[in-house]
Write a protein that holds these residues in place. Structure first.
Motif, PDB file in Angstrom:
ATOM      1  N   VAL A 188       0.859  -1.184   0.000  1.00 14.56           N
ATOM      2  CA  VAL A 188       0.000   0.000   0.000  1.00 14.56           C
ATOM      3  C   VAL A 188       0.890   1.227   0.000  1.00 14.56           C
ATOM      4  CG1 VAL A 188      -1.921   1.193   1.095  1.00 14.56           C
ATOM      5  CG2 VAL A 188      -1.704  -1.290   1.338  1.00 14.56           C
ATOM      6  N   GLY A 189       0.678   2.106  -0.987  1.00  7.01           N
ATOM      7  CA  GLY A 189       1.454   3.341  -1.056  1.00  7.01           C
ATOM      8  C   GLY A 189       1.896   3.652  -2.470  1.00  7.01           C
ATOM      9  N   ALA A 190       1.940   4.940  -2.766  1.00  7.30           N
ATOM     10  CA  ALA A 190       2.394   5.396  -4.089  1.00  7.30           C
ATOM     11  C   ALA A 190       3.186   6.691  -3.948  1.00  7.30           C
ATOM     12  CB  ALA A 190       1.190   5.587  -5.006  1.00  7.30           C
ATOM     13  N   PHE A 250      -1.730  -0.901  -3.918  1.00  9.48           N
ATOM     14  CA  PHE A 250      -3.000  -0.273  -3.539  1.00  9.48           C
ATOM     15  C   PHE A 250      -2.714   1.145  -3.061  1.00  9.48           C
ATOM     16  CE2 PHE A 250      -6.208  -3.672  -3.466  1.00  9.48           C
ATOM     17  CZ  PHE A 250      -5.396  -4.776  -3.664  1.00  9.48           C
ATOM     18  N   ASN A 251      -3.635   2.065  -3.347  1.00 14.45           N
ATOM     19  CA  ASN A 251      -3.534   3.413  -2.773  1.00 14.45           C
ATOM     20  C   ASN A 251      -4.915   4.031  -2.694  1.00 14.45           C
ATOM     21  OD1 ASN A 251      -1.060   5.133  -2.014  1.00 14.45           O
ATOM     22  ND2 ASN A 251      -2.423   6.646  -2.942  1.00 14.45           N
ATOM     23  N   ILE A 252      -5.073   4.978  -1.757  1.00 11.94           N
ATOM     24  CA  ILE A 252      -6.324   5.736  -1.739  1.00 11.94           C
ATOM     25  C   ILE A 252      -6.349   6.614  -2.997  1.00 11.94           C
ATOM     26  CG2 ILE A 252      -6.668   5.713   0.765  1.00 11.94           C
ATOM     27  CD1 ILE A 252      -5.449   8.529   0.893  1.00 11.94           C
ATOM     28  N   LYS A 253      -7.541   7.075  -3.368  1.00  9.78           N
ATOM     29  CA  LYS A 253      -7.662   7.887  -4.596  1.00  9.78           C
ATOM     30  C   LYS A 253      -7.314   9.354  -4.299  1.00  9.78           C
ATOM     31  CE  LYS A 253      -9.096   5.286  -8.109  1.00  9.78           C
ATOM     32  NZ  LYS A 253     -10.141   5.164  -9.061  1.00  9.78           N
ATOM     33  N   ASP A 254      -6.050   9.583  -3.934  1.00 12.18           N
ATOM     34  CA  ASP A 254      -5.583  10.959  -3.734  1.00 12.18           C
ATOM     35  C   ASP A 254      -4.625  11.309  -4.875  1.00 12.18           C
ATOM     36  OD1 ASP A 254      -3.338   9.512  -3.133  1.00 12.18           O
ATOM     37  OD2 ASP A 254      -3.046  10.332  -1.120  1.00 12.18           O
ATOM     38  N   LYS A 255      -3.831  12.356  -4.705  1.00 13.02           N
ATOM     39  CA  LYS A 255      -2.934  12.798  -5.797  1.00 13.02           C
ATOM     40  C   LYS A 255      -1.829  11.787  -6.102  1.00 13.02           C
ATOM     41  CE  LYS A 255       0.224  15.301  -2.785  1.00 13.02           C
ATOM     42  NZ  LYS A 255       0.984  16.443  -2.434  1.00 13.02           N
ATOM     43  N   ASN A 306       3.082  -1.917   4.285  1.00 14.62           N
ATOM     44  CA  ASN A 306       2.437  -0.602   4.401  1.00 14.62           C
ATOM     45  C   ASN A 306       3.514   0.451   4.198  1.00 14.62           C
ATOM     46  OD1 ASN A 306       1.001   1.751   5.117  1.00 14.62           O
ATOM     47  ND2 ASN A 306       1.662   1.503   7.253  1.00 14.62           N
ATOM     48  N   ALA A 307       3.491   1.128   3.035  1.00 12.98           N
ATOM     49  CA  ALA A 307       4.489   2.173   2.744  1.00 12.98           C
ATOM     50  C   ALA A 307       3.800   3.540   2.677  1.00 12.98           C
ATOM     51  CB  ALA A 307       5.227   1.854   1.452  1.00 12.98           C
ATOM     52  N   THR A 308       2.812   3.742   3.551  1.00 14.83           N
ATOM     53  CA  THR A 308       2.142   5.046   3.670  1.00 14.83           C
ATOM     54  C   THR A 308       2.470   5.615   5.057  1.00 14.83           C
ATOM     55  OG1 THR A 308       0.127   4.329   4.792  1.00 14.83           O
ATOM     56  CG2 THR A 308       0.212   4.027   2.392  1.00 14.83           C
ATOM     57  N   ASP A 314       5.952  -2.737   8.046  1.00 16.61           N
ATOM     58  CA  ASP A 314       5.615  -1.319   8.098  1.00 16.61           C
ATOM     59  C   ASP A 314       6.836  -0.521   7.676  1.00 16.61           C
ATOM     60  OD1 ASP A 314       3.122  -0.279   8.882  1.00 16.61           O
ATOM     61  OD2 ASP A 314       3.425  -0.943  10.964  1.00 16.61           O
ATOM     62  N   VAL A 315       6.627   0.536   6.882  1.00  9.30           N
ATOM     63  CA  VAL A 315       7.726   1.406   6.484  1.00  9.30           C
ATOM     64  C   VAL A 315       7.874   2.628   7.407  1.00  9.30           C
ATOM     65  CG1 VAL A 315       8.488   2.942   4.612  1.00  9.30           C
ATOM     66  CG2 VAL A 315       7.819   0.593   4.123  1.00  9.30           C
ATOM     67  N   PRO A 316       6.754   3.166   7.983  1.00  3.89           N
ATOM     68  CA  PRO A 316       6.925   4.301   8.897  1.00  3.89           C
ATOM     69  C   PRO A 316       8.000   4.023   9.944  1.00  3.89           C
ATOM     70  CG  PRO A 316       4.601   3.918   8.511  1.00  3.89           C
ATOM     71  CD  PRO A 316       5.343   2.796   7.830  1.00  3.89           C
ATOM     72  N   GLY A 332      14.787  -0.911  10.047  1.00  2.79           N
ATOM     73  CA  GLY A 332      15.798  -1.621   9.249  1.00  2.79           C
ATOM     74  C   GLY A 332      16.004  -0.932   7.905  1.00  2.79           C
ATOM     75  N   MET A 333      14.910  -0.511   7.283  1.00  5.86           N
ATOM     76  CA  MET A 333      15.008   0.204   5.998  1.00  5.86           C
ATOM     77  C   MET A 333      15.813   1.493   6.178  1.00  5.86           C
ATOM     78  SD  MET A 333      11.884   1.581   3.641  1.00  5.86           S
ATOM     79  CE  MET A 333      12.086   2.901   2.466  1.00  5.86           C
ATOM     80  N   MET A 334      15.539   2.201   7.275  1.00  7.35           N
ATOM     81  CA  MET A 334      16.256   3.458   7.536  1.00  7.35           C
ATOM     82  C   MET A 334      17.760   3.198   7.676  1.00  7.35           C
ATOM     83  SD  MET A 334      16.132   5.899  10.812  1.00  7.35           S
ATOM     84  CE  MET A 334      17.191   4.715  11.606  1.00  7.35           C
ATOM     85  N   LEU A 335      18.095   2.164   8.453  1.00  6.88           N
ATOM     86  CA  LEU A 335      19.504   1.841   8.668  1.00  6.88           C
ATOM     87  C   LEU A 335      20.193   1.440   7.363  1.00  6.88           C
ATOM     88  CD1 LEU A 335      21.906   1.247  10.571  1.00  6.88           C
ATOM     89  CD2 LEU A 335      20.934  -1.033  10.948  1.00  6.88           C
TER      90      LEU A 335
END
Ligand code: NAD
Length: 292
Positions: free
Chosen positions: A132-134, A156-161, A204-206, A233-235, A259-262
């Protein structure tokens, strides 16, 4: 720190606005000291109207390179000599390497995500991922996962910009890699349930799960999870998000965004110094664990 800086020490920057809150200077300088690499890393407040001059300064001052964050990630590429394939596909750069005046741009967020998975014994190569995330983080992950050999990605993403960005990412992945990508509206919960059901990995990348969206979960309830699904989770937040709490209740292996941040920092460290970041030392110093 003062003792280790000499006339030979090379400078690496971080150019963004705002930037004073960043943990990257502490992380990179600790890692330089730990392996005896003669570099110093400093944050510079550089906004969109200053990034062109700041890139000239990298050449003039013969800096070894720089990290770049918002609002400069999508702007800086035009001032560089070359982009990595992932940076070109993402249309974003977060790391610059200066080789004798030749500036190459990279995006290490996706590299960091994939490396963190590997370090945590998660191997999505040849398998299906639902994400989830764009936005910036999601796009970097989706492009790198496709380049590295993830077989199928359902976005998947919500219908935003950002939705249209997701559609563009799907098109690029399908045209330029061997991965098969598809785009869905996050409101289509039937599609979400179906795509998650045969995925190896769910991401989840939102911003959902972190302030101000700390009460938001991109997955409606725990019936969407099954114990074999790996849930990431990415946050950056260290607190257990609502989504991962549900996944844990079902018995899923879960992972936070630290882990992603590191590892995105480790990728830059390696590009600048030619040395591996001492990951175990950094995890200990920064108090990083992959789950909470
Ligand atoms: P962005 O602004 O580029 O994208 C935001 C994304 O969140 C979009 O996909 C948007 O549609 C979605 N979104 C916004 N509100 C939503 C809602 N109510 N429900 C569902 N989706 C919603 O942001 P970004 O830079 O991609 O960052 C996303 C998250 O990833 C942030 O929490 C950020 O802190 C984190 N991040 C982590 C790392 C890391 O190394 N772990 C790196 C970069 C970003």
């Amino acid at each position: 720190m003062a003792e280790r800086i000499t006339g030979h020490t090379e400078l690496i920057g971080l150019m963004a606005y705002p930037i004073r809150h960043s943990s990257s200077p502490a992380m990179q300088n600790e890692a330089f000291a730990a392996v005896g690499a003669d570099y110093a890393y400093l944050a510079f407040e550089v906004g969109a109207d200053e990034i062109e001059d700041a890139v000239k300064a990298i050449r003039t001052l013969k800096m070894r390179g720089s990290n770049v964050s918002m609002p400069n990630k999508t702007l800086v590429g035009q001032y560089l000599d070359e982009l990595s394939p992932a940076a070109e596909l993402c249309g974003a750069v977060n790391t610059i390497v200066n080789d004798n005046g030749y500036l190459k741009g990279y995006i290490t967020d996706g590299i960091g995500f994939m490396a963190a998975l590997k370090d945590n014994n998660i191997d999505p190569i040849g398998k299906k991922m639902t994400i989830v995330g764009a936005g910036g983080a999601a796009t970097a992950i989706e492009i790198q996962a496709a380049l590295d050999g993830v077989a199928e990605i359902s976005i998947f993403n919500i219908k935003d910009k950002f939705y249209v960005v997701g559609e563009e990412t799907v098109q690029k992945i399908n045209e330029r890699t061997n991965c098969k990508a598809q785009m869905f509206d996050l409101a289509d919960t039937e599609a979400l349930r179906r795509e998650m059901a045969d995925s190896y990995l769910f991401v989840n990348a939102t911003g959902a799960g972190m302030k101000p969206l700390e009460d938001v979960s991109v997955v409606p309830d725990k019936s969407f999870f099954r114990p074999e699904l790996i849930v990431v989770d990415v946050p950056y937040g260290t607190l257990l998000t609502k989504m991962r709490k549900m996944a844990k209740e079902v018995g899923c292996k879960t992972m936070n965004g630290l882990g992603m941040m590191l590892f995105q920092g480790a990728a830059g460290f390696e590009l600048w110094t030619g040395k591996e970041m001492p990951i175990d030392h950094m995890k200990e110093v920064l108090g990083i664990s992959y789950d909470d």
